[in-house]
Design a protein around this motif. Structure first.
Motif, PDB file in Angstrom:
ATOM      1  N   ASP A  24       7.139   4.362  11.836  1.00 52.53           N
ATOM      2  CA  ASP A  24       6.913   2.920  11.780  1.00 52.53           C
ATOM      3  C   ASP A  24       5.737   2.454  12.633  1.00 52.53           C
ATOM      4  O   ASP A  24       5.499   1.251  12.752  1.00 52.53           O
ATOM      5  N   LEU A  25       5.001   3.384  13.216  1.00 49.83           N
ATOM      6  CA  LEU A  25       3.830   3.009  14.011  1.00 49.83           C
ATOM      7  C   LEU A  25       2.800   2.367  13.095  1.00 49.83           C
ATOM      8  O   LEU A  25       2.389   2.958  12.085  1.00 49.83           O
ATOM      9  N   ASP A  26       2.360   1.162  13.430  1.00 53.85           N
ATOM     10  CA  ASP A  26       1.354   0.460  12.632  1.00 53.85           C
ATOM     11  C   ASP A  26      -0.010   1.041  12.980  1.00 53.85           C
ATOM     12  O   ASP A  26      -0.539   0.825  14.076  1.00 53.85           O
ATOM     13  N   LEU A  27      -0.564   1.799  12.045  1.00 47.84           N
ATOM     14  CA  LEU A  27      -1.826   2.504  12.284  1.00 47.84           C
ATOM     15  C   LEU A  27      -3.009   1.559  12.419  1.00 47.84           C
ATOM     16  O   LEU A  27      -3.987   1.884  13.089  1.00 47.84           O
ATOM     17  N   MET A  28      -2.928   0.397  11.793  1.00 46.17           N
ATOM     18  CA  MET A  28      -4.026  -0.560  11.888  1.00 46.17           C
ATOM     19  C   MET A  28      -3.963  -1.339  13.200  1.00 46.17           C
ATOM     20  O   MET A  28      -4.968  -1.449  13.901  1.00 46.17           O
ATOM     21  N   ASP A  29      -2.786  -1.869  13.515  1.00 37.53           N
ATOM     22  CA  ASP A  29      -2.648  -2.628  14.765  1.00 37.53           C
ATOM     23  C   ASP A  29      -2.911  -1.760  15.988  1.00 37.53           C
ATOM     24  O   ASP A  29      -3.389  -2.246  17.001  1.00 37.53           O
ATOM     25  N   SER A  30      -2.590  -0.472  15.889  1.00 32.60           N
ATOM     26  CA  SER A  30      -2.800   0.433  17.018  1.00 32.60           C
ATOM     27  C   SER A  30      -4.260   0.888  17.135  1.00 32.60           C
ATOM     28  O   SER A  30      -4.618   1.544  18.098  1.00 32.60           O
ATOM     29  N   LEU A  54      -3.696  -3.000  -7.792  1.00 31.25           N
ATOM     30  CA  LEU A  54      -2.395  -2.784  -7.165  1.00 31.25           C
ATOM     31  C   LEU A  54      -2.491  -2.257  -5.731  1.00 31.25           C
ATOM     32  O   LEU A  54      -1.472  -2.048  -5.074  1.00 31.25           O
ATOM     33  N   VAL A  55      -3.712  -2.048  -5.251  1.00 30.83           N
ATOM     34  CA  VAL A  55      -3.887  -1.563  -3.880  1.00 30.83           C
ATOM     35  C   VAL A  55      -3.464  -2.668  -2.920  1.00 30.83           C
ATOM     36  O   VAL A  55      -3.915  -3.805  -3.020  1.00 30.83           O
ATOM     37  N   ASP A  56      -2.565  -2.311  -2.014  1.00 28.04           N
ATOM     38  CA  ASP A  56      -2.078  -3.241  -0.993  1.00 28.04           C
ATOM     39  C   ASP A  56      -2.271  -2.568   0.358  1.00 28.04           C
ATOM     40  O   ASP A  56      -1.699  -1.508   0.614  1.00 28.04           O
ATOM     41  N   ILE A  57      -3.068  -3.168   1.203  1.00 32.51           N
ATOM     42  CA  ILE A  57      -3.376  -2.571   2.500  1.00 32.51           C
ATOM     43  C   ILE A  57      -2.110  -2.307   3.314  1.00 32.51           C
ATOM     44  O   ILE A  57      -2.053  -1.369   4.103  1.00 32.51           O
ATOM     45  N   ASP A  58      -1.078  -3.100   3.107  1.00 29.39           N
ATOM     46  CA  ASP A  58       0.169  -2.895   3.840  1.00 29.39           C
ATOM     47  C   ASP A  58       0.827  -1.562   3.486  1.00 29.39           C
ATOM     48  O   ASP A  58       1.625  -1.035   4.266  1.00 29.39           O
ATOM     49  N   ASP A  59       0.514  -1.007   2.336  1.00 29.59           N
ATOM     50  CA  ASP A  59       1.046   0.299   1.935  1.00 29.59           C
ATOM     51  C   ASP A  59       0.527   1.433   2.817  1.00 29.59           C
ATOM     52  O   ASP A  59       1.070   2.540   2.787  1.00 29.59           O
ATOM     53  N   TYR A  60      -0.521   1.178   3.579  1.00 34.42           N
ATOM     54  CA  TYR A  60      -1.144   2.222   4.396  1.00 34.42           C
ATOM     55  C   TYR A  60      -0.978   1.980   5.895  1.00 34.42           C
ATOM     56  O   TYR A  60      -1.526   2.710   6.694  1.00 34.42           O
ATOM     57  N   ARG A  61      -0.207   0.989   6.269  1.00 37.84           N
ATOM     58  CA  ARG A  61      -0.026   0.655   7.688  1.00 37.84           C
ATOM     59  C   ARG A  61       0.785   1.690   8.455  1.00 37.84           C
ATOM     60  O   ARG A  61       0.510   1.975   9.607  1.00 37.84           O
ATOM     61  N   THR A  62       1.832   2.234   7.819  1.00 40.26           N
ATOM     62  CA  THR A  62       2.726   3.178   8.502  1.00 40.26           C
ATOM     63  C   THR A  62       3.016   4.367   7.588  1.00 40.26           C
ATOM     64  O   THR A  62       2.824   4.286   6.371  1.00 40.26           O
ATOM     65  N   ASN A  97       4.983   6.413   2.366  1.00 41.97           N
ATOM     66  CA  ASN A  97       6.006   7.146   1.625  1.00 41.97           C
ATOM     67  C   ASN A  97       6.583   6.279   0.510  1.00 41.97           C
ATOM     68  O   ASN A  97       6.769   6.739  -0.625  1.00 41.97           O
ATOM     69  N   ARG A  98       6.851   5.005   0.806  1.00 46.00           N
ATOM     70  CA  ARG A  98       7.367   4.088  -0.233  1.00 46.00           C
ATOM     71  C   ARG A  98       6.357   3.928  -1.361  1.00 46.00           C
ATOM     72  O   ARG A  98       6.714   3.896  -2.535  1.00 46.00           O
ATOM     73  N   ALA A 140       8.982  11.368  -4.029  1.00 46.45           N
ATOM     74  CA  ALA A 140       9.655  11.271  -2.737  1.00 46.45           C
ATOM     75  C   ALA A 140      11.125  11.659  -2.839  1.00 46.45           C
ATOM     76  O   ALA A 140      11.778  11.857  -1.833  1.00 46.45           O
ATOM     77  N   LEU A 141      11.643  11.788  -4.037  1.00 47.11           N
ATOM     78  CA  LEU A 141      13.049  12.118  -4.200  1.00 47.11           C
ATOM     79  C   LEU A 141      13.340  13.593  -4.008  1.00 47.11           C
ATOM     80  O   LEU A 141      14.476  13.971  -3.758  1.00 47.11           O
ATOM     81  N   GLU A 142      12.341  14.431  -4.142  1.00 47.10           N
ATOM     82  CA  GLU A 142      12.565  15.861  -4.094  1.00 47.10           C
ATOM     83  C   GLU A 142      12.918  16.358  -2.709  1.00 47.10           C
ATOM     84  O   GLU A 142      13.376  17.471  -2.552  1.00 47.10           O
ATOM     85  N   SER A 143      12.719  15.551  -1.703  1.00 45.58           N
ATOM     86  CA  SER A 143      13.093  15.942  -0.355  1.00 45.58           C
ATOM     87  C   SER A 143      14.459  15.364  -0.022  1.00 45.58           C
ATOM     88  O   SER A 143      14.699  14.195  -0.213  1.00 45.58           O
ATOM     89  N   ASN A 144      15.342  16.202   0.477  1.00 47.22           N
ATOM     90  CA  ASN A 144      16.662  15.728   0.866  1.00 47.22           C
ATOM     91  C   ASN A 144      16.586  14.762   2.033  1.00 47.22           C
ATOM     92  O   ASN A 144      17.479  13.974   2.253  1.00 47.22           O
ATOM     93  N   ASP A 145      15.512  14.817   2.800  1.00 48.20           N
ATOM     94  CA  ASP A 145      15.405  14.058   4.027  1.00 48.20           C
ATOM     95  C   ASP A 145      14.508  12.826   3.886  1.00 48.20           C
ATOM     96  O   ASP A 145      14.381  12.052   4.805  1.00 48.20           O
ATOM     97  N   SER A 146      13.874  12.632   2.747  1.00 47.60           N
ATOM     98  CA  SER A 146      12.869  11.582   2.624  1.00 47.60           C
ATOM     99  C   SER A 146      13.461  10.193   2.607  1.00 47.60           C
ATOM    100  O   SER A 146      12.766   9.242   2.898  1.00 47.60           O
ATOM    101  N   SER A 147      14.751  10.036   2.306  1.00 48.57           N
ATOM    102  CA  SER A 147      15.331   8.705   2.215  1.00 48.57           C
ATOM    103  C   SER A 147      15.252   7.957   3.549  1.00 48.57           C
ATOM    104  O   SER A 147      15.198   6.745   3.579  1.00 48.57           O
ATOM    105  N   ARG A 148      15.190   8.673   4.652  1.00 48.71           N
ATOM    106  CA  ARG A 148      15.115   8.002   5.944  1.00 48.71           C
ATOM    107  C   ARG A 148      13.785   7.312   6.164  1.00 48.71           C
ATOM    108  O   ARG A 148      13.641   6.511   7.075  1.00 48.71           O
ATOM    109  N   PHE A 149      12.801   7.584   5.333  1.00 47.27           N
ATOM    110  CA  PHE A 149      11.486   6.982   5.507  1.00 47.27           C
ATOM    111  C   PHE A 149      11.217   5.864   4.503  1.00 47.27           C
ATOM    112  O   PHE A 149      10.144   5.321   4.491  1.00 47.27           O
ATOM    113  N   ARG A 150      12.162   5.540   3.664  1.00 42.87           N
ATOM    114  CA  ARG A 150      11.950   4.462   2.689  1.00 42.87           C
ATOM    115  C   ARG A 150      12.337   3.143   3.245  1.00 42.87           C
ATOM    116  O   ARG A 150      13.038   2.948   4.133  1.00 42.87           O
TER     117      ARG A 150
END
Length: 91
Positions: free
Chosen positions: A24-30, A57-65, A70-71, A81-91
């Motif tokens: 969740d680190l905001d790469l732009m704000d940081s 459809l490009v949304d800069i917010d899609d690249y913030r974290t 991942n979303r 993103a579904l192929e990983s058993n662990d990826s749901s924690r990042f959505r």
């Protein structure tokens, strides 16, 4: 497919030369991500995940974290993103 979070982390490291521990680190704000590296990051993600994001459809917010990237990959490539058993924690 590799875990999307790990794959995104590798891309971010390759493009930005930093390891991101917090999805969740905001790469732009940081100050880690700027407009010049944003374009390179977008191209690397599209290539790595074999997706195409139409310019309107490009949304800069899609690249913030890592979580928002991942979303975005999930939205643009159903099943990516579904192929990983662990990826749901990042959505």
């Amino acid at each position: 497919m590799d875990d999307p979070y790990n794959k995104l982390s590798e891309i971010v490291y390759r493009v930005l030369k930093v390891t991101i521990e917090d999805p969740d680190l905001d790469l732009m704000d940081s100050g880690i991500l700027d407009s010049l590296t944003l374009v390179q990051l977008m191209m690397e993600i599209e290539s790595a995940f074999e997706i195409t994001i139409p310019p309107e459809l490009v949304d800069i917010d899609d690249y913030r974290t890592l979580r928002s990237m991942n979303r975005m990959v999930f939205r643009c490539s159903p099943g990516a993103a579904l192929e990983s058993n662990d990826s749901s924690r990042f959505r």
